[in-house]
Design a protein around this motif. Structure first.
Motif, PDB file in Angstrom:
ATOM      1  N   ILE A   1      60.458  51.612  35.653  1.00 26.03           N
ATOM      2  CA  ILE A   1      59.076  51.237  36.428  1.00 26.03           C
ATOM      3  C   ILE A   1      59.023  49.754  36.350  1.00 26.03           C
ATOM      4  CG2 ILE A   1      56.618  51.265  36.280  1.00 26.03           C
ATOM      5  CD1 ILE A   1      56.856  54.033  34.762  1.00 26.03           C
ATOM      6  N   GLU A   2      58.760  49.263  37.377  1.00 23.87           N
ATOM      7  CA  GLU A   2      58.467  47.693  37.648  1.00 23.87           C
ATOM      8  C   GLU A   2      57.253  47.419  37.450  1.00 23.87           C
ATOM      9  OE1 GLU A   2      59.626  44.055  40.909  1.00 23.87           O
ATOM     10  OE2 GLU A   2      60.177  46.113  40.946  1.00 23.87           O
ATOM     11  N   GLY A   3      56.847  46.755  36.381  1.00 21.80           N
ATOM     12  CA  GLY A   3      55.294  46.573  36.188  1.00 21.80           C
ATOM     13  C   GLY A   3      54.939  45.251  37.010  1.00 21.80           C
ATOM     14  N   PRO A   4      53.553  45.172  37.180  1.00 21.90           N
ATOM     15  CA  PRO A   4      53.188  43.846  37.752  1.00 21.90           C
ATOM     16  C   PRO A   4      52.838  42.790  37.088  1.00 21.90           C
ATOM     17  CG  PRO A   4      51.300  45.724  37.415  1.00 21.90           C
ATOM     18  CD  PRO A   4      52.779  46.131  36.990  1.00 21.90           C
ATOM     19  N   SER A   5      52.502  41.771  37.645  1.00 24.09           N
ATOM     20  CA  SER A   5      52.073  40.605  36.810  1.00 24.09           C
ATOM     21  C   SER A   5      50.770  40.844  36.408  1.00 24.09           C
ATOM     22  CB  SER A   5      52.428  39.383  37.710  1.00 24.09           C
ATOM     23  OG  SER A   5      52.022  38.115  36.659  1.00 24.09           O
ATOM     24  N   TRP A   6      50.445  41.467  35.226  1.00 25.23           N
ATOM     25  CA  TRP A   6      49.145  41.774  34.875  1.00 25.23           C
ATOM     26  C   TRP A   6      48.321  40.626  34.873  1.00 25.23           C
ATOM     27  CZ3 TRP A   6      48.968  46.818  34.557  1.00 25.23           C
ATOM     28  CH2 TRP A   6      49.962  47.635  34.216  1.00 25.23           C
ATOM     29  N   ILE A   7      48.746  39.696  34.189  1.00 22.88           N
ATOM     30  CA  ILE A   7      47.835  38.147  34.223  1.00 22.88           C
ATOM     31  C   ILE A   7      47.360  37.533  35.252  1.00 22.88           C
ATOM     32  CG2 ILE A   7      47.301  36.062  32.818  1.00 22.88           C
ATOM     33  CD1 ILE A   7      47.141  38.555  31.094  1.00 22.88           C
ATOM     34  N   SER A   8      48.399  37.334  36.431  1.00 26.46           N
ATOM     35  CA  SER A   8      48.188  36.633  37.478  1.00 26.46           C
ATOM     36  C   SER A   8      47.811  37.450  38.644  1.00 26.46           C
ATOM     37  CB  SER A   8      49.651  35.920  37.792  1.00 26.46           C
ATOM     38  OG  SER A   8      50.628  36.883  38.095  1.00 26.46           O
ATOM     39  N   ASN A   9      47.846  38.709  38.434  1.00 27.00           N
ATOM     40  CA  ASN A   9      47.343  39.704  39.800  1.00 27.00           C
ATOM     41  C   ASN A   9      45.773  40.174  39.534  1.00 27.00           C
ATOM     42  OD1 ASN A   9      46.866  41.792  41.483  1.00 27.00           O
ATOM     43  ND2 ASN A   9      48.965  42.398  41.324  1.00 27.00           N
ATOM     44  N   PRO A  10      44.991  39.555  40.381  1.00 30.33           N
ATOM     45  CA  PRO A  10      43.625  39.826  40.211  1.00 30.33           C
ATOM     46  C   PRO A  10      43.088  41.133  40.252  1.00 30.33           C
ATOM     47  CG  PRO A  10      44.124  39.011  42.544  1.00 30.33           C
ATOM     48  CD  PRO A  10      45.272  38.920  41.665  1.00 30.33           C
ATOM     49  N   ASN A  11      44.044  42.046  40.701  1.00 27.83           N
ATOM     50  CA  ASN A  11      43.764  43.512  40.575  1.00 27.83           C
ATOM     51  C   ASN A  11      43.882  44.069  39.271  1.00 27.83           C
ATOM     52  OD1 ASN A  11      43.305  43.921  43.280  1.00 27.83           O
ATOM     53  ND2 ASN A  11      45.406  43.888  43.639  1.00 27.83           N
TER      54      ASN A  11
ATOM     55  N   PRO B   1      42.831  34.889  37.904  1.00 26.97           N
ATOM     56  CA  PRO B   1      42.939  34.370  39.320  1.00 26.97           C
ATOM     57  C   PRO B   1      42.082  34.800  40.155  1.00 26.97           C
ATOM     58  CG  PRO B   1      44.532  36.249  38.600  1.00 26.97           C
ATOM     59  CD  PRO B   1      44.026  35.978  37.688  1.00 26.97           C
ATOM     60  N   ILE B   2      41.593  33.961  40.986  1.00 29.24           N
ATOM     61  CA  ILE B   2      40.575  34.282  42.079  1.00 29.24           C
ATOM     62  C   ILE B   2      39.170  34.957  41.487  1.00 29.24           C
ATOM     63  CG2 ILE B   2      39.879  35.241  44.405  1.00 29.24           C
ATOM     64  CD1 ILE B   2      42.893  36.120  44.704  1.00 29.24           C
ATOM     65  N   ASN B   3      38.958  34.302  40.361  1.00 30.94           N
ATOM     66  CA  ASN B   3      37.471  34.443  39.556  1.00 30.94           C
ATOM     67  C   ASN B   3      37.862  35.774  38.934  1.00 30.94           C
ATOM     68  OD1 ASN B   3      36.519  31.802  40.215  1.00 30.94           O
ATOM     69  ND2 ASN B   3      35.761  32.454  42.032  1.00 30.94           N
ATOM     70  N   SER B   4      38.754  36.483  38.976  1.00 28.36           N
ATOM     71  CA  SER B   4      38.773  37.663  38.195  1.00 28.36           C
ATOM     72  C   SER B   4      38.471  37.981  36.935  1.00 28.36           C
ATOM     73  CB  SER B   4      39.991  38.359  38.737  1.00 28.36           C
ATOM     74  OG  SER B   4      41.161  37.909  38.235  1.00 28.36           O
ATOM     75  N   THR B   5      38.599  36.886  36.335  1.00 29.70           N
ATOM     76  CA  THR B   5      38.274  37.219  34.752  1.00 29.70           C
ATOM     77  C   THR B   5      37.165  35.848  34.406  1.00 29.70           C
ATOM     78  OG1 THR B   5      39.944  35.263  34.325  1.00 29.70           O
ATOM     79  CG2 THR B   5      40.529  37.679  34.172  1.00 29.70           C
ATOM     80  N   LEU B   6      36.424  35.618  35.333  1.00 35.19           N
ATOM     81  CA  LEU B   6      35.202  34.526  35.264  1.00 35.19           C
ATOM     82  C   LEU B   6      34.228  35.045  34.523  1.00 35.19           C
ATOM     83  CD1 LEU B   6      34.492  31.459  35.681  1.00 35.19           C
ATOM     84  CD2 LEU B   6      33.258  32.327  37.896  1.00 35.19           C
ATOM     85  N   PHE B   7      34.324  35.465  33.393  1.00 34.57           N
ATOM     86  CA  PHE B   7      33.191  35.905  32.459  1.00 34.57           C
ATOM     87  C   PHE B   7      31.843  34.623  32.511  1.00 34.57           C
ATOM     88  CE2 PHE B   7      35.351  38.563  29.398  1.00 34.57           C
ATOM     89  CZ  PHE B   7      35.903  39.345  30.210  1.00 34.57           C
ATOM     90  N   TYR B   8      30.771  35.326  32.502  1.00 32.66           N
ATOM     91  CA  TYR B   8      29.356  34.496  32.723  1.00 32.66           C
ATOM     92  C   TYR B   8      29.533  33.412  31.486  1.00 32.66           C
ATOM     93  CZ  TYR B   8      24.681  33.405  33.265  1.00 32.66           C
ATOM     94  OH  TYR B   8      23.755  32.663  33.816  1.00 32.66           O
ATOM     95  N   THR B   9      29.960  33.642  30.313  1.00 31.68           N
ATOM     96  CA  THR B   9      30.025  32.504  29.227  1.00 31.68           C
ATOM     97  C   THR B   9      31.176  31.413  29.740  1.00 31.68           C
ATOM     98  OG1 THR B   9      31.707  34.004  28.118  1.00 31.68           O
ATOM     99  CG2 THR B   9      29.310  34.062  27.224  1.00 31.68           C
ATOM    100  N   LEU B  10      32.105  31.871  30.245  1.00 26.29           N
ATOM    101  CA  LEU B  10      33.015  31.180  30.785  1.00 26.29           C
ATOM    102  C   LEU B  10      32.817  29.966  31.720  1.00 26.29           C
ATOM    103  CD1 LEU B  10      36.170  29.852  30.697  1.00 26.29           C
ATOM    104  CD2 LEU B  10      36.853  31.511  32.130  1.00 26.29           C
TER     105      LEU B  10
ATOM    106  N   ILE C   1      41.236  32.064  27.233  1.00 28.47           N
ATOM    107  CA  ILE C   1      42.572  31.529  26.771  1.00 28.47           C
ATOM    108  C   ILE C   1      43.728  32.407  27.811  1.00 28.47           C
ATOM    109  CG2 ILE C   1      44.614  32.067  25.155  1.00 28.47           C
ATOM    110  CD1 ILE C   1      42.392  30.042  24.278  1.00 28.47           C
ATOM    111  N   ILE C   2      43.366  33.671  28.075  1.00 31.17           N
ATOM    112  CA  ILE C   2      44.280  34.258  29.047  1.00 31.17           C
ATOM    113  C   ILE C   2      44.290  33.803  30.234  1.00 31.17           C
ATOM    114  CG2 ILE C   2      44.550  36.559  30.033  1.00 31.17           C
ATOM    115  CD1 ILE C   2      43.788  37.661  27.490  1.00 31.17           C
ATOM    116  N   SER C   3      43.178  33.072  30.939  1.00 31.86           N
ATOM    117  CA  SER C   3      43.056  32.417  32.158  1.00 31.86           C
ATOM    118  C   SER C   3      43.556  30.917  32.184  1.00 31.86           C
ATOM    119  CB  SER C   3      41.716  32.819  32.904  1.00 31.86           C
ATOM    120  OG  SER C   3      40.746  32.023  32.180  1.00 31.86           O
ATOM    121  N   GLY C   4      43.478  30.526  31.066  1.00 33.45           N
ATOM    122  CA  GLY C   4      43.737  29.015  31.120  1.00 33.45           C
ATOM    123  C   GLY C   4      42.423  28.158  31.168  1.00 33.45           C
TER     124      GLY C   4
END
Length: 237
Positions: A86-96, A183-192, A175-178
């Motif tokens: 199975i070819e896994g996706p780029s979990w961190i850099s893929n907004p999905n 990507p594309i605000n997919s991990t933009l937590f409110y506190t961040l 940390i994970i999003s730097g």
């Protein structure tokens, strides 16, 4: 904030989705493990300590860095998937997928609610299960009619505490999003987003307003949770 700030809307959406996914999954997993441990086994204190350890380490920078490496395009997760073709996706850099890696990290920190669930399960009299078994009640029916009602105060406590903690989550996303929330605000937590406004752009007044909105959101949620307790939380009386 509400009418002219697109990032505010994105942060609200991401945070509420994270809370809606991580809290029920974490509580369900914690309750399942607690029920397994409650059946009695050797070296139970050792198991409790092992399962509780992620709750102590999970919010640290080191674990967030480790998580980023695990779910990188060439990380351990994709390497394991490659062994079965199975070819896994780029979990961190893929907004999905990026937000779901943080949800998995949150569920992994199930130790704290598990310990509380285990204490609650120990308070349920065993003769109630024996009587139900004699009456022909199945294991599922015993869980629905005995365990859940008598454990409902503990479930309510864990639910409120874990939801507040989910709203306040910051370190993993940072940390994970730097620190970008991508990507594309997919991990933009409110506190961040609040942190970015305060310490990246030095808009302290606006950041203070964002902080008050978070306080109000948590207060409304907590008040609503307490108002609904009369419908599903059962105390001794």
């Amino acid at each position: 904030m509400v009418t002219a700030d697109a990032k505010f809307a994105a942060a609200i959406k991401v945070t509420f989705l994270y809370v809606a996914l991580s809290v029920p999954l974490k509580l369900a997993f914690a309750l399942g493990i607690a029920m397994v441990l409650n059946r009695g086994m050797r070296a139970l204190p050792a198991y409790r300590a092992i399962f509780y350890l992620p709750s102590l380490l999970g919010t640290s920078v080191a674990i967030a860095v480790l998580w980023r490496q695990l779910f990188a395009a060439d990380g351990l997760v994709n390497s394991l998937l490659a062994t079965v073709g199975i070819e896994g996706p780029s979990w961190i850099s893929n907004p999905n997928y990026s937000l779901y890696t943080l949800v998995v990290l949150s569920v992994w920190q199930f130790g704290s609610p598990m310990i509380i669930f285990l204490a609650g399960l120990r308070q349920i009299p065993g003769d109630m299960y024996e009587a139900a078994s004699l009456d022909g009640a199945s294991t599922t029916r015993q869980f629905l009619r005995i365990t859940l009602p008598l454990l409902s105060p503990v479930i309510f406590f864990n639910f409120v505490i874990q939801t507040i903690e989910a709203f306040k989550a910051f370190t993993p996303a940072f940390i994970i999003s730097g620190g970008s929330g991508g990507p594309i605000n997919s991990t933009l937590f409110y506190t961040l987003y609040l942190y970015q406004e305060a310490f990246s752009y030095f808009r302290m007044g606006y950041a203070s307003a964002l902080a008050w909105v978070l306080v109000i959101i948590i207060a409304i949620f907590t008040a609503f949770s307490f108002l609904t307790t009369k419908y599903w939380v059962h105390y001794d009386d």
